[in-house]
Design an enzyme around this catalytic site. Structure first.
Site, mmCIF file in Angstrom:
data_model
loop_
_atom_site.group_PDB
_atom_site.id
_atom_site.type_symbol
_atom_site.label_atom_id
_atom_site.label_comp_id
_atom_site.label_asym_id
_atom_site.label_seq_id
_atom_site.Cartn_x
_atom_site.Cartn_y
_atom_site.Cartn_z
ATOM 1 N N ALA A 152 2.550 -34.189 -57.816
ATOM 2 C CA ALA A 152 3.077 -33.579 -59.032
ATOM 3 C C ALA A 152 1.993 -33.028 -59.947
ATOM 4 O O ALA A 152 2.117 -31.916 -60.475
ATOM 5 C CB ALA A 152 3.939 -34.593 -59.780
ATOM 6 N N LYS A 203 6.075 -41.099 -44.383
ATOM 7 C CA LYS A 203 4.695 -40.849 -44.814
ATOM 8 C C LYS A 203 4.267 -41.794 -45.931
ATOM 9 O O LYS A 203 3.081 -42.117 -46.055
ATOM 10 C CB LYS A 203 4.517 -39.382 -45.221
ATOM 11 N N SER A 266 -1.821 -39.931 -55.044
ATOM 12 C CA SER A 266 -0.670 -40.487 -54.340
ATOM 13 C C SER A 266 -0.432 -41.932 -54.777
ATOM 14 O O SER A 266 -1.316 -42.778 -54.673
ATOM 15 C CB SER A 266 -0.899 -40.440 -52.827
#
EC number: 1.1.1.94
Length: 345
Positions: A152, A203, A266
């Site tokens: 983001a 993932k 992340s």
């Protein structure tokens, strides 16, 4: 007649004012600059809503990023959903079903619903699109999934990014892609919803493993091995569920996996790193300001794989760590001790 019959949406609702929900609202706002389109965010915290309305910023999640003028926010979900032709969902996966039940009565007729979420529901092992179809009582051609390398903060800084817009109906996917294409965000369309969602779900678990490796200060060979074999087991699960191999080789598979496993932005990578450094799961959860979906969805992925007869050793090992059945020191020896086989298996 549905909204996708060549009619651009006048109002878009985004439910979830966290980092990705707010960033996607910015994508939609930037893509509609110069039009009369309204983007309305729903947030739980009044403070966040007030800052979006008064300052055109969401400092809690996006630092100093300025939001487009056509974005507003409210804590009143009925107000946010009223007459919205496109509804974007960006809430934690494990809370989705309960929240949808409260929102269903406010959904506009024929509205298209977009899922930004990358999780698998505990207990049912259902993908988010399946939960949406059930709780909103809508058909698959009105449910869209957006996935890919979607860190983001990078997108909020308008760094070039490509993603995938997936829907069972190609026209619906194209309609949604057309409303989220500012200069820095490139959507591609596919109809493999299963593959796109599975890539986005698994993932997160693989990123936890890579993070653990980094926390233990192992080298790049190890991390590259985990990423590659992680893609292999993700592909096995996707194929077993009806997804396509080419999806796993694209943005929603390999692209998302590399970004999530490699970036300090992340949440799953960060959570794994803290576990690898010796923190307990409770300590990790207390330090995280946002949900690391791999922690929540890992068990559901493992259960679904077992149900489908799919071998997922990395996922199972990570779940073992999360549930206290394995230590982080057990991971490497356990995975390397597996029976020899062809790489293609």
């Amino acid at each position: 007649m549905s909204y996708v019959d060549g009619i651009a949406p006048v109002k878009i609702a985004v439910l979830g004012a966290g980092s990705w929900g707010t960033t996607f609202a910015k994508i939609l706002g930037d893509a509609s600059a110069g039009t009369d389109r309204k983007i309305v965010l729903w947030g739980r915290r009044q403070e966040v809503v007030d800052q979006i309305n008064d300052l055109h910023r969401n400092p809690r999640y996006l630092s100093t990023t300025e939001l487009p003028a056509n974005i507003s926010a409210s804590t009143d979900v009925q107000e946010v959903l009223k007459d919205a032709e496109l509804v974007v969902l960006a809430v934690p996966a494990q809370t989705l079903r309960e929240q949808l039940r409260g929102w269903a009565g406010h959904l506009a007729q024929d509205a298209v619903v977009v899922s930004l979420m990358k999780g698998l529901e505990l207990g049912t092992d259902q993908r988010m699109s399946q939960v949406i179809e059930q709780e909103f009582s809508i058909s698959a051609d009105r449910v869209v999934v957006i996935s890919g390398p979607n860190l983001a903060m990078e997108i909020a800084r308008q760094e070039p990014t490509a993603s995938v817009v997936a829907c069972a109906d190609e026209n619906t996917a194209k309609w949604v892609a057309n409303v989220c294409k500012p200069s820095y965000f490139r959507p591609y369309t596919v109809n493999d919803v299963v593959g796109v969602e599975i890539g986005g779900i698994v993932k997160n678990v693989i990123a936890l493993c890579v993070g653990i490796c980094e926390g233990q200060k192992v080298g790049d060979n190890t991390k590259a091995s985990v990423i590659t074999r992680g893609l292999a087991e993700t592909t096995r699960l996707a194929l077993a569920l009806g997804g396509r191999a080419e999806t796993m080789a694209g943005l929603a598979g390999l692209g998302d996996l590399v970004a999530t496993c490699s970036s300090s932005l992340s949440r799953n990578h960060t959570a794994g790193r803290m576990l690898g450094e010796g923190l307990t799961l409770d300590e990790v959860n207390n330090r995280m300001t946002q949900t690391a979906e791999g922690i929540k969805s890992g068990r559901a992925v493992s259960d679904l794989a077992a149900k489908m007869g799919v071998d997922m050793p990395i996922t199972n090992a990570v779940v073992g760590v999360l549930e206290g059945k394995l230590t982080v020191d057990d991971l490497g020896p356990l995975l390397l001790a597996r029976q020899l086989k062809s790489e293609g298996d």
